[in-house]
Design a protein around this motif. Structure first.
Motif, PDB file in Angstrom:
ATOM      1  N   ARG A 270     -92.088  11.056  11.614  1.00  0.00           N
ATOM      2  CA  ARG A 270     -92.974  11.908  10.802  1.00  0.00           C
ATOM      3  C   ARG A 270     -92.162  13.124  10.409  1.00  0.00           C
ATOM      4  O   ARG A 270     -91.593  13.802  11.276  1.00  0.00           O
ATOM      5  CB  ARG A 270     -94.203  12.360  11.591  1.00  0.00           C
ATOM      6  CG  ARG A 270     -95.194  11.265  11.882  1.00  0.00           C
ATOM      7  CD  ARG A 270     -96.518  11.857  12.342  1.00  0.00           C
ATOM      8  NE  ARG A 270     -97.134  12.615  11.264  1.00  0.00           N
ATOM      9  CZ  ARG A 270     -98.212  13.395  11.417  1.00  0.00           C
ATOM     10  NH1 ARG A 270     -98.754  13.513  12.592  1.00  0.00           N
ATOM     11  NH2 ARG A 270     -98.723  14.015  10.376  1.00  0.00           N
TER      12      ARG A 270
ATOM     13  N   ASP B  83     -99.842  16.919   5.492  1.00  0.00           N
ATOM     14  CA  ASP B  83     -99.247  16.320   6.680  1.00  0.00           C
ATOM     15  C   ASP B  83     -98.442  15.081   6.286  1.00  0.00           C
ATOM     16  O   ASP B  83     -98.930  14.213   5.556  1.00  0.00           O
ATOM     17  CB  ASP B  83    -100.307  15.968   7.719  1.00  0.00           C
ATOM     18  CG  ASP B  83    -101.580  15.483   7.087  1.00  0.00           C
ATOM     19  OD1 ASP B  83    -102.426  16.338   6.807  1.00  0.00           O
ATOM     20  OD2 ASP B  83    -101.705  14.268   6.856  1.00  0.00           O
ATOM     21  N   PRO B  84     -97.196  15.022   6.744  1.00  0.00           N
ATOM     22  CA  PRO B  84     -96.330  13.892   6.406  1.00  0.00           C
ATOM     23  C   PRO B  84     -96.830  12.595   7.022  1.00  0.00           C
ATOM     24  O   PRO B  84     -97.393  12.591   8.120  1.00  0.00           O
ATOM     25  CB  PRO B  84     -94.968  14.317   6.966  1.00  0.00           C
ATOM     26  CG  PRO B  84     -95.294  15.274   8.061  1.00  0.00           C
ATOM     27  CD  PRO B  84     -96.511  16.000   7.580  1.00  0.00           C
ATOM     28  N   PRO B  85     -96.666  11.483   6.301  1.00  0.00           N
ATOM     29  CA  PRO B  85     -97.115  10.189   6.804  1.00  0.00           C
ATOM     30  C   PRO B  85     -96.244   9.696   7.951  1.00  0.00           C
ATOM     31  O   PRO B  85     -95.088  10.094   8.091  1.00  0.00           O
ATOM     32  CB  PRO B  85     -96.992   9.297   5.579  1.00  0.00           C
ATOM     33  CG  PRO B  85     -95.840   9.882   4.838  1.00  0.00           C
ATOM     34  CD  PRO B  85     -96.079  11.365   4.961  1.00  0.00           C
ATOM     35  N   THR B  86     -96.821   8.841   8.779  1.00  0.00           N
ATOM     36  CA  THR B  86     -96.078   8.252   9.889  1.00  0.00           C
ATOM     37  C   THR B  86     -95.455   6.967   9.369  1.00  0.00           C
ATOM     38  O   THR B  86     -96.164   6.032   9.000  1.00  0.00           O
ATOM     39  CB  THR B  86     -97.023   7.932  11.065  1.00  0.00           C
ATOM     40  OG1 THR B  86     -97.626   9.139  11.521  1.00  0.00           O
ATOM     41  CG2 THR B  86     -96.256   7.287  12.206  1.00  0.00           C
TER      42      THR B  86
ATOM     43  N   PRO C  56     -89.629  16.807   3.725  1.00  0.00           N
ATOM     44  CA  PRO C  56     -90.556  17.068   4.831  1.00  0.00           C
ATOM     45  C   PRO C  56     -90.764  18.545   5.134  1.00  0.00           C
ATOM     46  O   PRO C  56     -91.845  18.959   5.541  1.00  0.00           O
ATOM     47  CB  PRO C  56     -89.912  16.322   6.003  1.00  0.00           C
ATOM     48  CG  PRO C  56     -88.471  16.232   5.631  1.00  0.00           C
ATOM     49  CD  PRO C  56     -88.491  16.009   4.156  1.00  0.00           C
TER      50      PRO C  56
ATOM     51  N   ASP D  80     -98.611   4.704   8.830  1.00  0.00           N
ATOM     52  CA  ASP D  80     -99.117   4.832   7.461  1.00  0.00           C
ATOM     53  C   ASP D  80     -98.294   3.901   6.570  1.00  0.00           C
ATOM     54  O   ASP D  80     -98.723   3.510   5.494  1.00  0.00           O
ATOM     55  CB  ASP D  80     -98.934   6.275   6.966  1.00  0.00           C
ATOM     56  CG  ASP D  80     -99.880   7.244   7.659  1.00  0.00           C
ATOM     57  OD1 ASP D  80    -101.095   6.971   7.647  1.00  0.00           O
ATOM     58  OD2 ASP D  80     -99.406   8.255   8.216  1.00  0.00           O
TER      59      ASP D  80
END
Length: 263
Positions: A85, A55-58, A46, A128
DNA sequence: GCGACAG
DNA sequence: ATCTTGTCGC
């Protein structure tokens, strides 16, 4: 292109035949291969992803606990969801619904699906990826709770079970080295050709000692995720514990959110 | 009939 | 899942 299937929500009051029939429809609608936008590689690092701009997934972990009435019987299920996240918790939510049917192997989604969907409704962030405590494709009709909820909401999902419901491992899964995986294939108990790859036994953690070992997790595709990616994700999200972080935290929150008893 | 069976 | 003491090992 897949889409949400509210018509396949696990509804109470169905006969066993109707529940099993709905599960076959779920399996037909499910996609057991990668079909998502985010980069799964971002999950393991991350910090680097933040630097690179991606952008990192949720990722949302889901788990349940149960409440008992004055007679001491389980009458309600509490579903807890924890959204993360980039390794950080961004939101938590929970919901309680009454239990309509007892626990029956293979029909878990009809017992715990309602509180799960209700808890996900309480969440303001858009998931996500969903991580469940239970099976996905490793199921008699290839429609475990991870697959069921994933298809209904049309969100990529993965099943993470602590024991094997059905299927057979390709080789011995005792004392596997940390980070390794062993294929789980369909056997006669599964309504699909024998030998079909259903998922993997995944060893997220292991002791060094020769006289004690940890059992693996049984990871399988829920929806829109292939078996290899499912195993990759679980290994990437394991932070020193057996369970991947989102599920581990959801487990803890499911207990924490229980209302205090009135005496 | 017997065995197997997520949480 | 849940009820629970002790016990083994790092």
């Amino acid at each position: 292109m897949t889409q949400p299937r509210p018509d396949l929500e696990p509804t109470p009051g169905l006969s066993r035949e109707e529940m099993e029939g709905m599960q076959r429809d779920i399996a037909d609608a499910a996609v057991f291969e990668d079909d998502f936008e985010f980069d799964p590689a971002v999950l393991s690092s991350p910090l680097e992803s933040a630097a690179s701009g991606a952008d990192p997934p949720t990722v949302v972990g889901v788990d349940q606990s149960f409440l008992t009435n004055d007679a001491g019987e389980q009458d309600r299920a509490l579903s807890a969801v924890v959204a993360m996240r980039g390794g950080e918790v961004v939101e938590r939510a929970h919901a309680i619904t009454s239990l309509e049917i007892p626990y029956v192997p293979g029909l878990l989604a009809f017992r715990e699906g309602r509180p799960i969907l209700a808890a996900l409704e309480e969440l303001s962030v858009e998931p996500d990826l969903l991580l469940f405590d239970g099976s996905g494709r490793i199921h008699f009709r290839e429609a475990g709770i991870a697959t069921h909820v994933g298809v209904v909401r049309d969100v990529p999902s993965i099943g993470v079970a602590k024991s094997l419901l059905c299927g057979t491992s390709t080789e011995d899964t005792e004392n596997l080295p940390e980070g390794s995986r062993v294929p789980i294939e369909a056997d006669s108990r599964v309504e699909v050709s024998d030998g079909t790859l259903l998922g993997y036994a995944v060893q997220t953690r292991q002791y060094d000692s020769p006289n004690r070992h940890i059992n693996p997790l049984y990871v399988s595709p829920g929806h829109r995720v292939g078996p290899e990616t499912a195993a990759d994700v679980v290994l990437a999200l394991a932070a020193g514990y057996k369970l991947p972080e989102p599920v581990r935290l959801a487990d803890a929150y499911a207990t924490e959110a229980k209302p205090a008893r009135e005496d």
